[in-house]
Motif scaffolding. Structure first.
Motif, PDB file in Angstrom:
ATOM      1  N   PRO A 256       0.692  -1.201   0.052  1.00 53.29           N
ATOM      2  CA  PRO A 256      -0.177   0.061   0.131  1.00 53.29           C
ATOM      3  C   PRO A 256       0.791   1.184   0.017  1.00 53.29           C
ATOM      4  N   GLU A 257       2.082   1.182   0.609  1.00 52.75           N
ATOM      5  CA  GLU A 257       2.787   2.457   0.630  1.00 52.75           C
ATOM      6  C   GLU A 257       3.841   2.680  -0.606  1.00 52.75           C
ATOM      7  N   LYS A 258       4.292   1.580  -1.413  1.00 52.81           N
ATOM      8  CA  LYS A 258       5.115   1.953  -2.616  1.00 52.81           C
ATOM      9  C   LYS A 258       4.776   0.764  -3.490  1.00 52.81           C
ATOM     10  N   THR A 259       5.358   0.808  -4.609  1.00 50.08           N
ATOM     11  CA  THR A 259       5.441  -0.198  -5.653  1.00 50.08           C
ATOM     12  C   THR A 259       6.874  -0.087  -6.272  1.00 50.08           C
ATOM     13  N   GLU A 260       7.389  -1.306  -6.747  1.00 45.27           N
ATOM     14  CA  GLU A 260       8.751  -1.348  -7.572  1.00 45.27           C
ATOM     15  C   GLU A 260       8.609  -2.330  -8.706  1.00 45.27           C
ATOM     16  N   LEU A 261       9.129  -1.529  -9.946  1.00 46.04           N
ATOM     17  CA  LEU A 261       9.250  -2.300 -11.079  1.00 46.04           C
ATOM     18  C   LEU A 261      10.462  -2.753 -11.194  1.00 46.04           C
ATOM     19  N   HIS A 262      10.937  -3.990 -11.437  1.00 42.73           N
ATOM     20  CA  HIS A 262      12.114  -4.545 -11.398  1.00 42.73           C
ATOM     21  C   HIS A 262      12.271  -4.978 -12.801  1.00 42.73           C
ATOM     22  N   ILE A 263      13.492  -4.539 -13.626  1.00 45.80           N
ATOM     23  CA  ILE A 263      13.979  -4.664 -14.766  1.00 45.80           C
ATOM     24  C   ILE A 263      15.056  -5.696 -15.142  1.00 45.80           C
ATOM     25  N   ASN A 264      15.086  -6.747 -15.406  1.00 49.25           N
ATOM     26  CA  ASN A 264      16.319  -7.584 -15.166  1.00 49.25           C
ATOM     27  C   ASN A 264      17.110  -7.717 -16.473  1.00 49.25           C
ATOM     28  N   SER A 265      18.386  -7.603 -16.493  1.00 48.46           N
ATOM     29  CA  SER A 265      19.165  -7.574 -17.850  1.00 48.46           C
ATOM     30  C   SER A 265      18.506  -6.424 -18.706  1.00 48.46           C
ATOM     31  N   ALA A 266      18.870  -5.319 -18.311  1.00 49.58           N
ATOM     32  CA  ALA A 266      18.475  -3.853 -18.999  1.00 49.58           C
ATOM     33  C   ALA A 266      18.952  -4.114 -20.543  1.00 49.58           C
ATOM     34  N   ASP A 267      18.034  -3.764 -21.644  1.00 52.70           N
ATOM     35  CA  ASP A 267      18.415  -3.844 -22.775  1.00 52.70           C
ATOM     36  C   ASP A 267      18.550  -2.311 -23.306  1.00 52.70           C
ATOM     37  N   ILE A 268      19.763  -2.066 -24.095  1.00 56.69           N
ATOM     38  CA  ILE A 268      19.916  -0.687 -24.357  1.00 56.69           C
ATOM     39  C   ILE A 268      18.931  -0.217 -25.531  1.00 56.69           C
ATOM     40  N   LYS A 269      18.330  -0.830 -26.233  1.00 53.54           N
ATOM     41  CA  LYS A 269      17.623  -0.642 -27.364  1.00 53.54           C
ATOM     42  C   LYS A 269      15.945  -0.482 -26.888  1.00 53.54           C
ATOM     43  N   GLU A 270      15.605  -1.636 -26.339  1.00 51.69           N
ATOM     44  CA  GLU A 270      13.988  -1.803 -25.589  1.00 51.69           C
ATOM     45  C   GLU A 270      13.509  -1.196 -24.619  1.00 51.69           C
ATOM     46  N   ASP A 271      14.603  -0.877 -23.449  1.00 52.17           N
ATOM     47  CA  ASP A 271      14.258  -0.433 -22.311  1.00 52.17           C
ATOM     48  C   ASP A 271      14.121   1.018 -21.877  1.00 52.17           C
ATOM     49  N   PRO A 272      15.118   1.633 -22.760  1.00 49.16           N
ATOM     50  CA  PRO A 272      14.955   3.254 -22.400  1.00 49.16           C
ATOM     51  C   PRO A 272      13.617   4.024 -22.743  1.00 49.16           C
ATOM     52  N   GLY A 273      13.243   5.054 -22.084  1.00 55.22           N
ATOM     53  CA  GLY A 273      11.978   5.726 -22.165  1.00 55.22           C
ATOM     54  C   GLY A 273      11.312   5.959 -21.135  1.00 55.22           C
ATOM     55  N   LYS A 274       9.903   6.420 -20.944  1.00 49.55           N
ATOM     56  CA  LYS A 274       9.303   7.022 -19.964  1.00 49.55           C
ATOM     57  C   LYS A 274       8.258   5.876 -19.362  1.00 49.55           C
ATOM     58  N   TYR A 275       8.529   5.716 -17.999  1.00 42.60           N
ATOM     59  CA  TYR A 275       7.650   4.620 -17.393  1.00 42.60           C
ATOM     60  C   TYR A 275       6.681   5.544 -16.239  1.00 42.60           C
ATOM     61  N   ILE A 276       5.485   5.054 -16.131  1.00 36.52           N
ATOM     62  CA  ILE A 276       4.391   5.699 -15.608  1.00 36.52           C
ATOM     63  C   ILE A 276       3.856   4.787 -14.587  1.00 36.52           C
ATOM     64  N   CYS A 277       3.929   5.219 -13.088  1.00 32.31           N
ATOM     65  CA  CYS A 277       3.119   4.341 -12.075  1.00 32.31           C
ATOM     66  C   CYS A 277       2.041   5.269 -11.681  1.00 32.31           C
ATOM     67  N   ASN A 278       0.863   4.580 -11.547  1.00 35.29           N
ATOM     68  CA  ASN A 278      -0.577   4.936 -11.197  1.00 35.29           C
ATOM     69  C   ASN A 278      -0.901   4.133  -9.712  1.00 35.29           C
ATOM     70  N   GLY A 279      -1.117   5.172  -8.875  1.00 28.47           N
ATOM     71  CA  GLY A 279      -2.105   4.655  -7.520  1.00 28.47           C
ATOM     72  C   GLY A 279      -3.269   5.041  -7.411  1.00 28.47           C
ATOM     73  N   THR A 280      -4.311   4.253  -6.966  1.00 31.53           N
ATOM     74  CA  THR A 280      -5.616   4.546  -6.854  1.00 31.53           C
ATOM     75  C   THR A 280      -6.037   3.901  -5.381  1.00 31.53           C
ATOM     76  N   ASN A 281      -6.868   5.053  -4.807  1.00 31.25           N
ATOM     77  CA  ASN A 281      -7.561   4.447  -3.733  1.00 31.25           C
ATOM     78  C   ASN A 281      -9.113   4.877  -3.719  1.00 31.25           C
ATOM     79  N   SER A 282      -9.892   4.983  -2.692  1.00 30.57           N
ATOM     80  CA  SER A 282     -11.208   4.920  -2.790  1.00 30.57           C
ATOM     81  C   SER A 282     -11.625   6.353  -3.218  1.00 30.57           C
ATOM     82  N   GLU A 283     -10.518   7.551  -3.221  1.00 29.90           N
ATOM     83  CA  GLU A 283     -11.086   8.991  -3.103  1.00 29.90           C
ATOM     84  C   GLU A 283     -10.254   9.356  -4.354  1.00 29.90           C
TER      85      GLU A 283
END
Length: 267
Positions: free
Chosen positions: A158-185
């Protein structure tokens, strides 16, 4: 009969005693005033905290304290503490949409390394659902889930989220990553830009220094070789038309003088 005015010190002790009885068992009076422009927290205490961060503290004689919460980040759990802390404290929950935080707007990693992107929130109510996306220019954002591309995994609380990327690829992985958190409000998002460097990126400064040293050595070598050549040319005696060594000027002068002497003797 005149009645003397009450002693202020006695009044303070009386009020403190009444207040002490009210906060026994951590039972502190609190109030929340929510309007369209502000959220005002009122409490019988002297210090306000959110998590481990001290928001406000005073040393006044008043038994109440107020704290105005910033509108765009009001949700969360606050603590009001009456000093000394043993006297009591109270938890105040302020409802509202979540506020998602990131440590850095840009993250860097090396090709082949494991990279972790993190988003946090201390909202109330707690985050019920986290989602990750990768931004695609001109296309719909790609939803990321566990085992995406066989190299990604998501760990959330509930307090945090982690995105783990293993064996980073120089062609596929660079870019913008979006995290979205939702509660009842409501919900909130944050964007992290990931940049992946080549494995040789760390060697470029070293290779640059080596190249500069090699160029300097080559310049010194060429200079020394040309200088030695000039010295050898200056040291060689001049040649006559037959390829033999031409007589020195000093020797020629001596021979001419001797010839003159012989001519005089003959006369």
């Amino acid at each position: 009969m005149m009645v003397s005015p009450p002693n202020p010190f006695v009044i303070y002790l009386t009020n403190f005693a009444l207040f002490f009885f009210k906060i026994v068992g951590n039972n502190i009076w609190t109030a929340i005033d929510v309007s369209s422009h502000r959220t005002l927290l009122t409490c019988e205490g002297h210090r306000w905290l959110k998590g481990d961060k001290v928001l406000k503290e005073d040393k006044s004689d008043s038994l109440t304290t107020e704290y105005e919460v910033v509108s765009d980040d009001r949700s969360g759990e606050y603590q009001c503490i009456f000093l000394p802390e043993l006297a009591g404290k109270a938890d105040v929950q302020v409802k509202g949409p979540p506020k998602v935080y990131i440590n850095k707007k840009s993250e860097y990693g090396n090709e082949g390394d494991s990279i972790v992107l993190t988003c946090k929130s201390s909202s109330y109510p707690s985050i019920e659902q986290w989602k990750w996306y990768k931004e695609n220019e001109g296309e719909a954002n790609m939803i990321l889930v566990n085992d995406t591309e066989g190299r990604m995994s998501i760990i959330s609380t509930p307090e945090k989220t982690e995105l783990h990327i293993n064996s980073a690829d120089i062609k596929e992985d660079p870019g913008k990553y979006i995290c979205n958190g939702t509660n009842s409000e409501g919900s909130d998002t944050a964007v992290i830009t990931l940049k992946v460097r080549s494995r040789l990126a760390a060697l470029w400064p070293f290779l640059g220094i080596v190249a500069e040293v090699l160029i300097l050595v080559i310049i010194i070598f060429i200079y020394e070789r040309r200088r030695r050549t000039d010295d050898i040319v200056e040291a060689e005696p001049p040649r006559d038309e037959d390829g033999g060594a031409a007589p020195l000027k000093a020797s020629s002068a001596v021979n001419e003088k001797g010839s003159n002497i012989r001519q005089r003797n003959s006369n």
